[in-house]
Design a protein around this motif. Structure first.
Motif, PDB file in Angstrom:
ATOM      1  N   HIS A 182       0.832  -1.216   0.000  1.00 24.90           N
ATOM      2  CA  HIS A 182       0.000   0.000   0.000  1.00 24.90           C
ATOM      3  C   HIS A 182       0.863   1.261   0.000  1.00 24.90           C
TER       4      HIS A 182
ATOM      5  N   GLN B 167       0.134   3.620  -3.117  1.00 24.09           N
ATOM      6  CA  GLN B 167      -0.490   4.877  -2.724  1.00 24.09           C
ATOM      7  C   GLN B 167       0.446   6.068  -2.921  1.00 24.09           C
TER       8      GLN B 167
ATOM      9  N   SER C 181      -3.815   2.984   5.827  1.00 18.27           N
ATOM     10  CA  SER C 181      -3.983   3.561   4.496  1.00 18.27           C
ATOM     11  C   SER C 181      -3.834   5.076   4.508  1.00 18.27           C
TER      12      SER C 181
ATOM     13  N   GLY D 198      -7.446   6.469   0.266  1.00 15.42           N
ATOM     14  CA  GLY D 198      -7.574   5.077  -0.140  1.00 15.42           C
ATOM     15  C   GLY D 198      -8.107   4.217   0.980  1.00 15.42           C
TER      16      GLY D 198
END
Length: 259
Positions: free
Chosen positions: A79, A83, A110, A114
């Motif tokens: 992530h 991201q 996150s 997201g």
């Protein structure tokens, strides 16, 4: 949780220099390292491949990722990589170890735009992953997905229908999705090293496959150049040079598109 039995995620954490492992994990890791002294290099190169592959898939417009066999969180989690490309990206992590679960829920946070979910599930029960309510709440399987199978398929034996498991996952992905996968191989190792590795795998849980057998699991996908290659060399031009030899990494990887 039976801490007297080695678990791949904890053993991998040990090789990466982490702190979340038990005596059984260290003993197993040391036995494998005695047979293959460069195993820590292999673990590090797998991790680097994950970052490069996830970044490439995100650069091609994919904003949803399913990371199966995620392992204990470490710098450069999926992530974090995707991201950084788009903060609105969504990621579902899957593993089957309670320590991974506790760390994931605490650390895999996150970006606000997201979302991140974690499933406590086993790849061998593939439908339990695809049908999970948290996966459905996070990922839309009618839109392209980046499926990551990093250093996990070599823990699925042929008699556990590894081909069927992979096919079930691929059938769930819509066109335009991508798959990134890595798999240990003994094809570059001398016979004496293979014999030692076999002795260090008494329960047969680990099953190395050569590049051709690995690729056959994913027949029908469109391989991204250069196809199946050592994880140390795949799109590694910006990594520290010189790159490790394939014999010291003994692991193949690829990225492919679902047509």
């Amino acid at each position: 949780m039976d801490t007297t039995v080695a678990h791949p995620a904890r053993r991998y954490n040990y090789w990466l220099g982490g702190k979340d492992h038990f005596a059984a994990d260290r003993a197993s890791g040391d036995a494998i390292e005695a047979a293959m002294p460069s195993i820590r290099t292999m673990a590090l190169e797998n991790r680097r491949f994950l970052g490069r592959a996830a970044r490439l898939i995100a650069s091609r417009g994919v904003r949803q990722f399913l990371d199966i066999g995620t392992g204990i969180p470490a710098p450069g989690n999926t992530h974090e990589v995707v991201q950084a490309v788009d903060p609105a990206s969504k990621i579902v992590y899957v593993d089957n170890d309670p320590i991974v679960l506790s760390h994931a829920r605490a650390l895999l946070t996150s970006a606000p735009a997201g979302s991140v979910a974690y499933l406590d599930a086993d790849l061998r029960n593939t439908r339990s992953i695809l049908d999970h309510t948290d996966l459905k709440a996070t990922i839309d399987l009618t839109e392209p997905v980046g499926l990551l199978l990093i250093a996990v398929l070599h823990f699925i034996r042929d008699d556990e229908d590894v081909t069927g498991i992979v096919r079930t996952l691929l059938d769930a992905l819509p066109p335009g999705s991508y798959v990134a996968a890595t798999h240990a191989t003994w094809e570059y190792l001398p016979a004496e090293a293979v014999a030692k590795l076999t002795a260090a795998n008494p329960d047969g849980r680990f099953q190395a496959r050569d590049g051709a057998d690995f690729a056959r699991l994913f027949d029908g996908l469109e391989l991204v150049d250069p196809g199946v290659a050592s994880v140390a060399h795949w799109h590694a031009q910006d990594e520290p040079q010189p790159r490790p030899a394939v014999e010291d990494v003994a692991c193949n990887g690829f990225v492919a598109r679902v047509p």
